[in-house]
Design an enzyme around this catalytic site. Structure first.
Site, mmCIF file in Angstrom:
data_model
loop_
_atom_site.group_PDB
_atom_site.id
_atom_site.type_symbol
_atom_site.label_atom_id
_atom_site.label_comp_id
_atom_site.label_asym_id
_atom_site.label_seq_id
_atom_site.Cartn_x
_atom_site.Cartn_y
_atom_site.Cartn_z
ATOM 1 N N ALA A 53 4.174 1.460 -0.949
ATOM 2 C CA ALA A 53 4.769 1.646 -2.054
ATOM 3 C C ALA A 53 3.538 2.402 -3.138
ATOM 4 O O ALA A 53 3.626 3.089 -4.092
ATOM 5 C CB ALA A 53 4.962 -0.221 -2.729
ATOM 6 N N TYR A 94 1.098 -0.816 0.083
ATOM 7 C CA TYR A 94 -0.070 0.091 0.122
ATOM 8 C C TYR A 94 1.059 1.134 -0.042
ATOM 9 O O TYR A 94 0.431 1.884 -0.596
ATOM 10 C CB TYR A 94 -0.632 -0.373 1.226
ATOM 11 C CG TYR A 94 -2.033 1.185 1.092
ATOM 12 C CD1 TYR A 94 -3.014 1.126 0.461
ATOM 13 C CD2 TYR A 94 -1.613 2.031 2.383
ATOM 14 C CE1 TYR A 94 -3.971 1.810 0.398
ATOM 15 C CE2 TYR A 94 -2.384 2.757 2.197
ATOM 16 C CZ TYR A 94 -4.064 2.999 1.126
ATOM 17 O OH TYR A 94 -4.396 3.926 1.173
ATOM 18 N N LYS A 119 1.219 4.094 -3.107
ATOM 19 C CA LYS A 119 0.914 5.112 -2.759
ATOM 20 C C LYS A 119 2.475 7.158 -2.985
ATOM 21 O O LYS A 119 1.867 7.581 -3.582
ATOM 22 C CB LYS A 119 -0.230 5.802 -1.641
ATOM 23 C CG LYS A 119 -1.156 4.524 -0.904
ATOM 24 C CD LYS A 119 -1.988 5.527 -2.175
ATOM 25 C CE LYS A 119 -3.766 5.259 -2.013
ATOM 26 N NZ LYS A 119 -3.946 5.307 -2.596
#
Length: 201
Positions: A108, A106, A110
């Site tokens: 990575a 997640y 964002k």
């Protein structure tokens, strides 16, 4: 109450290029143009690093990052064709900029969103298209409900948040309207954190 606003509901697989293009074509056919994109599709699988399966990684990255790329690319082509500028708003997260356990894929995805927001802002400024990211903290949604129901985790979140509460979807309305409006015409390439003070600690 009839607001006079015309809406259309449709389903699209943001990880499939043809599905995305068919959706854009349908929107243009219905409304004549595209002006604002809120790139909001997202998912999360919270696991320790040593337990993440390859399928877990691919599911989160395909939805959160590849999906933002495919939808952003298709909408940008349409905006350039229209020659009337536009707004692209990518939905990021506090975890695009800070670390936290169980957020490998997640975070990575964002963090990637924050970076492509800057790149697109550079590329599209001459087209009159602004590109910004909105990065919420913990917001009450179906995706976070189970996590927030854990009392120990909830208390840790509250302790980390200056305003001592989690956010509601209404907390995002004003910032989102700003980024979508002409009032933000001098803003581009920015990640706007709406996190109750989390990232200012």
């Amino acid at each position: 109450m009839n607001s006079g606003i015309e809406v259309m509901s449709t389903q699209v697989d943001v990880g499939d290029k043809q599905s995305v293009q068919s959706w854009i074509d349908e929107v243009v056919k219905q409304f004549g143009a595209v002006n604002i994109l809120v790139n909001n599709a997202g998912t999360n699988i919270r696991k320790p690093l040593v337990e993440i399966e390859e399928d877990d990684w691919e599911r989160v990255i395909d939805t959160n990052l590849k999906g933002v790329f495919l939808v952003g690319q298709a909408v940008t082509k349409q905006l350039i064709k229209q020659q009337n500028g536009g707004r692209i708003i990518n939905i990021s997260s506090i975890f695009g900029g800070v670390g936290s356990s169980f957020q490998t894929s997640y975070a990575a995805s964002k963090g990637g969103i924050n970076q492509i927001t800057k790149v697109w802002a550079h590329e599209l400024a001459e087209e009159g298209i602004t590109v910004n990211a909105l990065a919420p903290g913990y917001i009450k949604t179906p995706m976070t409900e189970g996590w927030l129901n854990d009392e120990k985790r909830f208390r840790k979140i509250i302790d980390q948040t200056m305003v001592k509460r989690v956010g509601n979807l209404t907390d995002l309305e004003g910032p989102l309207m700003l980024l979508a409006s002409d009032e933000s015409s001098y803003m581009t390439g920015q990640t706007l954190y709406v996190d109750g003070g989390w990232t200012a600690q």
